[in-house]
Design an enzyme around this catalytic site. Structure first.
Site, PDB file in Angstrom:
ATOM      1  N   HIS A 211     -14.474  19.611  51.927  1.00 34.30           N
ATOM      2  CA  HIS A 211     -15.715  20.309  51.526  1.00 34.30           C
ATOM      3  C   HIS A 211     -16.261  19.763  50.202  1.00 34.30           C
ATOM      4  CE1 HIS A 211     -14.412  23.373  54.495  1.00 34.30           C
ATOM      5  NE2 HIS A 211     -13.222  23.200  53.935  1.00 34.30           N
TER       6      HIS A 211
ATOM      7  N   SER B 185     -32.246  -1.514  37.051  1.00 35.18           N
ATOM      8  CA  SER B 185     -33.495  -0.786  37.224  1.00 35.18           C
ATOM      9  C   SER B 185     -34.575  -1.509  36.447  1.00 35.18           C
ATOM     10  CB  SER B 185     -33.317   0.639  36.697  1.00 35.18           C
ATOM     11  OG  SER B 185     -34.570   1.170  36.321  1.00 35.18           O
TER      12      SER B 185
ATOM     13  N   LYS C 217     -29.055   1.437  33.845  1.00 32.43           N
ATOM     14  CA  LYS C 217     -28.703   1.614  35.257  1.00 32.43           C
ATOM     15  C   LYS C 217     -28.010   0.405  35.888  1.00 32.43           C
ATOM     16  CE  LYS C 217     -30.017   4.473  37.898  1.00 32.43           C
ATOM     17  NZ  LYS C 217     -31.307   4.899  38.417  1.00 32.43           N
TER      18      LYS C 217
ATOM     19  N   GLU D 106     -26.276   1.459  49.491  1.00 33.37           N
ATOM     20  CA  GLU D 106     -27.380   2.322  49.949  1.00 33.37           C
ATOM     21  C   GLU D 106     -28.105   1.710  51.139  1.00 33.37           C
ATOM     22  OE1 GLU D 106     -29.880   3.846  46.603  1.00 33.37           O
ATOM     23  OE2 GLU D 106     -28.247   3.075  45.399  1.00 33.37           O
TER      24      GLU D 106
END
Ligand code: ARG
Length: 459
Positions: free
Chosen positions: A156, A278, A284, A291
Site C-alpha cells: 500500500h 530542466s 533538477k 518516464e
C-alpha cells in the site's frame, strides 16, 4: 496500364486511393522473409513438377540477386508499389523476364502475407528475447551485488517489512523470465502451422506439397484449414499481448525508478547520460527515460486493442482490414526493443544509495512483525503478540520513540516476556537475514534465486 490486375480493369487506380491502399511504406521491412518464402515455394513447385528445374533456377537466382541488392543498397524499394510482395514479383519479372511471372503459381498474396508476417515476427521474437536476456543478466548481477542491502519493502506504499535490494530486483527478473516464456510460447505456436499453399482461401488444384514448404521454412506442419490459414492473425495478437505485458513490467519498474530518484527517496541516482536537466530549474535531474518507458506502455496497450478491434468483425477469409495488423505490431516491437535497449544500460549505470535505503528502513516500525515474532518465540500465540506490539507501536509514536530506541523497562510495561535480546530480534540485518524461507528476502535466499535463474537461463 501496368497494374497487376490490368485485364479486368479499364482505368488506373486513383492516385490517392493508391496511397491509401498501399502497404509498402510499412511492409517493406518484410522483404527478406518474402523472398525466403518465395524461394521455398518455387523449389516445391519444381519438386512437384509444376515448374521445370531451369525455371526454378532462374526464379531462385533472380530472387537471390534481388535480396543481395536490397541488402547492399544497390536496389532501393519502389514506394509506389502496392506492397512488398508486388514489388519483389515485379522486380523479378523485370530482371528475368516472363519466367518471373510463374512464381505466383499455386499461391496468393493472402497466404504469402500470412507467411511473411509469421517469419518476420519469429525473427523479431529472437531479437526481443536477446534484449530481455540482457536485462535479466544485468538484474542478476545487481541482485548479487546488493543481496544484503536493506531497503523498506512496501505494501500500500506504506513501509511494511525490510527487504533486500537483491530480492526486490529479482522480483523484476521473475517478471521478465515469464515474458521470455510467453515470447517462446508465442513463437512456437506461430511456427506451428504454415499458411503457405492455402492460396487465396480454398487451396489449389495444382499438385502442391505443402509439407515440403512448411518444413523448408521451419514450421512444424502446414496449416490444416486453408480458410483459417489465410485469415488467422492470432499470432499477431498474441505477440502484441505478450509485448503489452512486457511493457507493463518495464513501466512498473520505471515507476519505482522515478520514485527512487526523487529527493524524498534518494535510493537511486541515474547516470548523467541517462537523465536530463530542466530548462529552467538548475537543480533538477529528471528520470525522463524511465518516464518515457512508462508513457510508451500506452502504445503497446493501444496496439493490442487496435488489433483485437480490427479482427473482431472480420468474416472468413482474407479481408483488406488485415493489412492494418502490421503497423500496430511493428510499433509494439519497435517500442519494446527501444525501451529494452535503453533500460538495461540505464540500470547498469545507476548508483545505489545504500545509506538512504537503510535510513528509510530504520524508521516506520518496519520491524514490528519481527517484534511480534519475538514474543511468539517466547511462547505467546501470534494474535496476542500482534496485539501487544500494536499497543507498543502506538505508545512509541506517542512518546516519539522507535522500537530500537525504546528502553527495556518501557518494553516490559507491555509484556514481561521482553528481555535484552529483543534488540537483536528487531535489528534490521537480523530481520532480513533470518527470512531464509524459499523465495524470501534473506541474502542467502536471494543468492539462491540468482543461481536458480542463472542456471535455468544459462546466463
Ligand atoms: N498488403 C496486403 C496485406 O498486408 C497483402 C495481401 C493482399 N491481398 C489481397 N488480396 N489484396 O494484407
Amino acid at each position: 496500364m501496368n497494374t497487376m490486375w490490368a485485364g479486368r480493369f479499364q482505368k488506373e487506380l486513383d492516385a490517392e486511393v493508391n496511397d491509401f491502399n498501399s502497404s509498402i511504406p510499412f511492409d517493406w521491412r518484410m522483404y527478406k522473409q518474402d523472398i525466403m518464402g518465395s524461394l521455398a515455394h518455387v523449389s516445391m513447385l519444381a519438386a512437384q513438377g509444376i515448374l521445370q528445374d531451369c525455371e526454378c533456377k532462374a526464379i531462385s537466382d533472380g530472387l537471390c540477386s534481388i535480396l543481395a541488392d536490397l541488402e547492399s543498397g544497390a536496389l532501393s524499394i519502389d514506394f509506389t508499389a502496392e506492397d512488398i510482395h508486388m514489388f519483389v514479383e515485379a522486380e523479378l519479372t523485370r530482371r528475368i523476364g516472363d519466367v518471373g511471372k510463374k512464381l505466383h503459381t499455386a499461391r496468393s498474396r493472402n497466404d504469402q502475407v500470412a507467411l511473411d508476417l509469421r517469419l518476420y515476427l519469429k525473427d523479431e521474437i529472437d531479437v526481443l528475447t536477446g534484449l530481455i536476456r540482457e536485462l535479466i543478466g544485468a538484474l542478476l548481477q545487481k541482485a548479487e551485488q546488493y543481496a544484503s542491502s536493506i531497503l523498506p519493502g512496501y505494501t500500500h506504499m506504506q513501509r511494511a517489512q525490510p527487504v533486500t535490494l537483491g530480492h526486490h530486483l529479482m522480483a523484476y527478473a521473475a517478471m521478465l523470465e515469464r515474458d521470455l516464456s510467453r515470447l517462446a510460447d508465442t513463437q512456437t505456436r506461430m511456427m506451428g502451422q504454415c499458411p503457405l499453399g492455402a492460396c487465396a482461401l480454398a487451396g489449389t488444384t495444382y499438385p502442391t506439397n505443402r509439407g515440403l514448404t512448411a518444413s523448408a521454412l521451419e514450421f512444424d506442419a502446414p496449416c490444416e484449414n486453408s480458410l483459417d490459414g489465410v485469415s488467422d492473425r492470432d499470432f499477431v495478437i498474441e505477440l502484441a499481448s505478450t509485448l503489452a505485458i512486457l511493457m507493463m513490467h518495464l513501466s512498473r519498474f520505471s515507476e519505482e525508478i522515478i520514485l527512487w530518484c526523487s529527493w524524498e527517496f534518494r535510493f537511486l541516482e541515474l547516470d548523467d547520460a541517462y537523465s536530463t536537466g530542466s530548462s529552467i530549474m538548475p537543480q533538477k535531474k529528471n528520470p525522463d527515460i524511465a518516464e518515457l518507458v512508462r508513457g510508451k506502455t500506452g502504445r503497446a496497450y493501444g496496439n493490442l486493442v487496435a488489433l483485437l478491434t480490427v479482427m473482431k468483425g472480420i468474416p472468413l477469409a482474407y479481408n483488406k482490414d488485415m493489412q492494418e495488423d502490421k503497423e500496430a505490431i511493428f510499433d509494439s516491437i519497435d517500442t519494446a526493443k527501444q525501451c529494452l535497449s535503453i533500460f538495461t544500460p540505464m540500470l547498469i549505470t545507476a548508483r545505489v544509495n545504500e545509506a538512504a535505503m537503510k535510513k528509510a528502513a530504520s524508521a516506520g516500525f518496519i520491524n514490528a512483525t519481527d517484534a511480534a515474532d519475538y514474543l511468539v518465540g517466547k511462547g505467546l500465540p501470534f494474535r496476542s503478540a500482534y496485539k501487544v506490539i500494536g499497543t507498543l507501536v502506538a505508545a512509541c509514536i506517542q512518546r516519539g520513540k522507535t522500537l530500537e530506541t525504546l528502553s527495556l523497562s518501557a518494553y516490559k510495561e507491555f509484556s514481561p516476556l521482553f528481555e535484552e535480546d529483543v534488540y537483536e530480534a528487531i535489528d534490521l540485518d537480523n530481520c532480513v537475514s533470518l527470512r531464509t524461507s524459499f523465495g524470501g528476502t534473506a541474502p542467502v535466499s536471494v543468492l539462491r534465486q540468482v543461481n536458480l535463474m542463472r542456471e535455468r537461463l544459462e546466463l
